[in-house]
Design an enzyme around this catalytic site. Structure first.
Site, PDB file in Angstrom:
ATOM      1  N   ARG A 220     -14.171  23.009 -20.926  1.00 13.74           N
ATOM      2  CA  ARG A 220     -14.231  21.765 -21.704  1.00 13.74           C
ATOM      3  C   ARG A 220     -13.336  21.860 -22.924  1.00 13.74           C
ATOM      4  O   ARG A 220     -13.506  22.741 -23.758  1.00 13.74           O
ATOM      5  CB  ARG A 220     -15.676  21.492 -22.140  1.00 13.74           C
ATOM      6  CG  ARG A 220     -16.585  21.437 -20.926  1.00 13.74           C
ATOM      7  CD  ARG A 220     -17.681  20.427 -21.050  1.00 13.74           C
ATOM      8  NE  ARG A 220     -18.315  20.307 -19.736  1.00 13.74           N
ATOM      9  CZ  ARG A 220     -19.583  19.996 -19.534  1.00 13.74           C
ATOM     10  NH1 ARG A 220     -20.364  19.725 -20.564  1.00 13.74           N
ATOM     11  NH2 ARG A 220     -20.073  19.893 -18.315  1.00 13.74           N
ATOM     12  N   GLU A 222     -13.267  20.555 -25.687  1.00 12.55           N
ATOM     13  CA  GLU A 222     -13.870  19.939 -26.875  1.00 12.55           C
ATOM     14  C   GLU A 222     -13.224  20.512 -28.123  1.00 12.55           C
ATOM     15  O   GLU A 222     -13.117  21.718 -28.286  1.00 12.55           O
ATOM     16  CB  GLU A 222     -15.379  20.225 -26.909  1.00 12.55           C
ATOM     17  CG  GLU A 222     -16.132  19.458 -25.839  1.00 12.55           C
ATOM     18  CD  GLU A 222     -17.630  19.758 -25.857  1.00 12.55           C
ATOM     19  OE1 GLU A 222     -18.032  20.686 -26.581  1.00 12.55           O
ATOM     20  OE2 GLU A 222     -18.356  19.066 -25.134  1.00 12.55           O
ATOM     21  N   ARG A 228     -23.044  26.082 -30.956  1.00 17.76           N
ATOM     22  CA  ARG A 228     -23.697  25.772 -29.689  1.00 17.76           C
ATOM     23  C   ARG A 228     -22.711  25.410 -28.579  1.00 17.76           C
ATOM     24  O   ARG A 228     -23.131  25.064 -27.485  1.00 17.76           O
ATOM     25  CB  ARG A 228     -24.673  24.596 -29.893  1.00 17.76           C
ATOM     26  CG  ARG A 228     -25.842  24.898 -30.799  1.00 17.76           C
ATOM     27  CD  ARG A 228     -26.561  23.627 -31.230  1.00 17.76           C
ATOM     28  NE  ARG A 228     -25.705  22.837 -32.106  1.00 17.76           N
ATOM     29  CZ  ARG A 228     -25.305  21.593 -31.870  1.00 17.76           C
ATOM     30  NH1 ARG A 228     -25.705  20.959 -30.788  1.00 17.76           N
ATOM     31  NH2 ARG A 228     -24.502  20.951 -32.711  1.00 17.76           N
ATOM     32  N   HIS A 229     -21.415  25.420 -28.885  1.00 17.52           N
ATOM     33  CA  HIS A 229     -20.414  25.002 -27.888  1.00 17.52           C
ATOM     34  C   HIS A 229     -19.410  26.107 -27.583  1.00 17.52           C
ATOM     35  O   HIS A 229     -19.047  26.875 -28.461  1.00 17.52           O
ATOM     36  CB  HIS A 229     -19.651  23.772 -28.382  1.00 17.52           C
ATOM     37  CG  HIS A 229     -20.484  22.533 -28.448  1.00 17.52           C
ATOM     38  ND1 HIS A 229     -21.225  22.211 -29.547  1.00 17.52           N
ATOM     39  CD2 HIS A 229     -20.699  21.555 -27.541  1.00 17.52           C
ATOM     40  CE1 HIS A 229     -21.877  21.066 -29.321  1.00 17.52           C
ATOM     41  NE2 HIS A 229     -21.570  20.651 -28.109  1.00 17.52           N
ATOM     42  N   GLU A 361     -30.501  21.300 -26.407  1.00 17.73           N
ATOM     43  CA  GLU A 361     -30.427  20.807 -25.035  1.00 17.73           C
ATOM     44  C   GLU A 361     -29.848  21.916 -24.161  1.00 17.73           C
ATOM     45  O   GLU A 361     -28.785  22.443 -24.457  1.00 17.73           O
ATOM     46  CB  GLU A 361     -29.500  19.582 -24.993  1.00 17.73           C
ATOM     47  CG  GLU A 361     -29.295  19.029 -23.598  1.00 17.73           C
ATOM     48  CD  GLU A 361     -27.924  18.376 -23.446  1.00 17.73           C
ATOM     49  OE1 GLU A 361     -27.500  17.661 -24.364  1.00 17.73           O
ATOM     50  OE2 GLU A 361     -27.292  18.614 -22.412  1.00 17.73           O
ATOM     51  N   SER A 364     -29.011  19.063 -18.274  1.00 14.82           N
ATOM     52  CA  SER A 364     -29.037  17.628 -18.024  1.00 14.82           C
ATOM     53  C   SER A 364     -29.082  17.409 -16.535  1.00 14.82           C
ATOM     54  O   SER A 364     -28.423  18.132 -15.786  1.00 14.82           O
ATOM     55  CB  SER A 364     -27.763  16.962 -18.541  1.00 14.82           C
ATOM     56  OG  SER A 364     -27.846  16.765 -19.917  1.00 14.82           O
ATOM     57  N   ARG A 412     -26.395  28.876 -23.157  1.00 18.06           N
ATOM     58  CA  ARG A 412     -27.450  28.255 -23.970  1.00 18.06           C
ATOM     59  C   ARG A 412     -28.812  28.783 -23.561  1.00 18.06           C
ATOM     60  O   ARG A 412     -29.691  29.019 -24.395  1.00 18.06           O
ATOM     61  CB  ARG A 412     -27.405  26.741 -23.812  1.00 18.06           C
ATOM     62  CG  ARG A 412     -26.228  26.127 -24.555  1.00 18.06           C
ATOM     63  CD  ARG A 412     -26.517  24.689 -24.896  1.00 18.06           C
ATOM     64  NE  ARG A 412     -25.458  24.180 -25.742  1.00 18.06           N
ATOM     65  CZ  ARG A 412     -25.429  22.939 -26.217  1.00 18.06           C
ATOM     66  NH1 ARG A 412     -26.399  22.093 -25.921  1.00 18.06           N
ATOM     67  NH2 ARG A 412     -24.447  22.555 -26.998  1.00 18.06           N
TER      68      ARG A 412
END
Lengths: 438, 438
Positions: A220, A222, A228-229, A361, A364, A412
């Site tokens: 990703r 991002e 957290r990423h 989280e 998902s 995570r």
């Protein structure tokens, strides 16, 4: 120095006991520490399973052994053939007196990072010298737990009839929206790195595999750098046919619960090393609807409209109100990807869920939209072009079963298991906005 | 049509027996075939585990059921609640008479590819519509075996004290030589996709993990398009400390042997579907030295100099002379990567091996060079720059143990197990010079 030759380790440090008094053994590992007192040398040898004390008394060993022992330096790689000698005063009730010592490789001094846990270092220094950082018992314990976690996850999948698949990480187009994709040069073309196996695992449902799982890397792009990423992570993914979101949640909480049970039963040593008191939460995990969660957030003084995603502040408030793992269900359709199935009676909400642990989280999922027409509608509503979806969309035309699934970030999940604040602690060689090495 | 509702499959097709006569069950799957005769409809329902015959006699079912049955089309996704009726004349000794039929999704006609195995199609047509191709029992059996193969491989690793690791696929530099690397844009920088976890698994040895394995994707920008190469593949990798190349070969032949034993014991159904008569080869596998192999090749009339790599023609000749699996050992140092350990007495040959099956190389391994100075020499000899190696090289300065390991291509291994000529048959969604979709 030796290449290795015909010696092989006979025992790891934790396999030797005082009852083996008199036996000849071979141990191999690193010089965790060394003390040289005139006629006596103490070496603590460290291997993957712990440490063992080597005692070298000048009077009891050959001159060669004593000379070699004196020449040993910290973190040198050594192999020792020796006798186990029971000794009540020794920390483990025994020590090893060497017959022969082989130095297999030297370590330069000073070490750029201290692998004993005495000297604290910031995470960037540690990651720069990760091979030394990983020698620390706490860090090593964490990655032992990670390996056991993955084993446990797969066991639950196998026991529930899931088939392992490997889907491609090189993809032709930025179908789900292109902002978070890394572009690559694929010969004369542009391609992208997969940000999720989502579309592929759904195609496997059309292929009739019924239940599939995949554990593999996702990428990703991002821009933001948080604790957290990651820009490269391991995703635990599954998809199951003839199932709805509740079936998927059941599998997910089973996977999570079994990991805790397995680590509790098999990995007390690593858990003790990390000072973790593992709390095995019973299933079913609590479920709150999105609407209930918004009410909780608002009742605690954080303003949030129905239809928004939870801000970091809202997640924190939620985390304060909820213990351990819980699901948030029945999300507004607008907040979820096009492949989520809307509720038939009230299409404003959809069959999506998140698994949370306090304010984090970790997964998902949803029942997916298996109807071609609804799906095309959803794709258009998100401002995407159905023509870019090729075979994925075609798969819905020729017998796509109802299906559901989820994806969970392995790192995570490890943050939660091992109580880490920074996700980088849970990756051997993390990749983030700044870091591409080692 | 139905979203799914409260029905759940009670049995896969292969779980129903004539002894269940009178029981009510729910089956779900695809309409493999349908025959409509005036007052009788026959539906063959296919699920992951096989097929089951549904009989719909107009007199014995409700009008609604009969009407629905008549409206069913090929490859429609259906759910049937019905009674098991023992019937000696039915192929499986029973049939299902429906109480209710739900059409969960329709399939458009005509199908772009026929999932029954009646109509042959070339591999490109099949791969373009892979989700339909994968419905064929033979293709599905192959990927069941692939999942079981990976499970078996991991079991052998676990049983031999290996820890699973995940190393990064995004790497900063083209250390091993850049010709076969895919470049990617990593924010403002250039990065590459990992062509092997080699350098990382070696760093894990310096980290004291002792034995690690990884099963993950590798990416190779090879220009040539053959039936044995892919641009994205799954590599089964391991590395072990305090071990030489013979230890690594022992683990490798164990892994391979156990896969054959496990598939033989657990997967007769899939093997029968694929008409495979699995030959479990006993260990140890034969070993021939490189020099012996060159002699064999020369004796069969193919010219080859000592020091060359085997040409495709030479491999084929070798494959004709050798049965099943065999190792080629003691390679010329010049033919192998810089991280291979040369023989101490005769540095012209090195501690490398290949595992072959007839004419196909499926694995390469070696005892690695764990000495910093030798390694720097080797890097320079290959025309590479030691400064590009960063932490990898540093790891050899601070206590790198002797170690050995290997990598095996999962798809090549599957080619051998399932007797496939084209490696693309062993990948769900292959990536080659031309193909990036689906």
């Amino acid at each position: 120095m030796y290449i290795l030759g015909d010696w092989r380790r006979t025992h790891f440090s934790n396999e030797i006991t005082p009852e083996m008094d008199g036996e000849e053994i071979i141990v191999m590992g690193w010089t965790h520490s060394i003390r040289k007192l005139g006629k006596l040398v103490f070496i603590i040898l460290r291997d993957r399973e712990g440490t063992v004390q080597i005692v070298v008394p000048k009077q009891k060993v050959s001159e060669e052994v004593f000379t070699t022992a004196k020449s040993v330096g910290r973190e040198d790689v050594i192999a020792i053939k020796g006798k186990v000698v029971a000794n009540e005063k020794a920390p483990a009730g025994f020590e090893i007196i060497p017959v022969e010592i082989r130095i297999l490789n030297k370590a330069e001094t000073p070490l750029p990072l201290d692998p004993s846990e005495k000297v604290p270092a910031d995470i960037d220094t540690r990651l720069d010298r990760r091979f030394l950082d990983l020698r620390r018992p706490k860090i090593q314990a964490l990655f032992r737990l990670r390996s056991e976690m993955l084993k446990s996850v797969r066991d639950t999948f196998y026991n529930n009839g899931f088939i392992e698949v490997n889907t491609p990480k090189l993809v032709a187009s930025a179908t789900e929206g292109g902002t978070e994709l890394f572009p690559i040069s694929y010969f004369d073309r542009e391609a992208f790195l997969g940000q999720s196996p989502q579309l592929y695992k759904q195609m496997m449902m059309a292929a009739g595999f019924d239940r599939v799982f995949e554990i593999g890397p996702i990428f990703r792009a991002e821009e933001h750098n948080t604790r957290r990423h990651l820009n490269e992570a391991i995703s635990i993914d599954c998809e199951m046919s003839f199932s709805d979101e509740k079936d998927a949640m059941n599998v997910l909480e089973n996977v999570v619960h079994n990991v805790f049970v397995d680590l509790y039963e098999n990995n007390q040593k690593e858990l003790r090393t990390l000072d973790i008191n593992l709390n095995v939460q019973e299933t079913p995990f609590p479920r709150v609807t999105y609407t209930e969660a918004v009410d909780i957030v608002n009742s605690k003084g954080i303003d949030m409209e129905w239809g928004e995603d939870f801000s970091r502040a809202a997640e924190k408030i939620l985390g304060d109100s909820m213990e351990g793992f819980y699901f948030i269900t029945e999300w507004p359709t607008e907040t979820r990807p096009f492949y989520t199935l809307p509720n038939q009676e009230n299409p404003k909400i959809c069959k999506a869920f998140d698994l949370m642990y306090k304010d984090l989280e970790i997964s998902s999922g949803a029942q997916r939209n298996h109807k071609y027409d609804l799906l095309v509608e959803g794709i258009k509503r998100m401002g995407l072009n159905p023509e870019g979806f090729g075979t994925y969309l075609e798969a819905f035309k020729y017998g796509m079963p109802p299906h559901a699934g989820w994806g969970m970030g392995a790192e995570r999940f490890m943050m939660i298991i091992t109580c880490q604040e920074n996700i980088r602690e849970c990756v051997l060689f993390p990749r983030d906005r700044q870091r591409l090495t080692p």
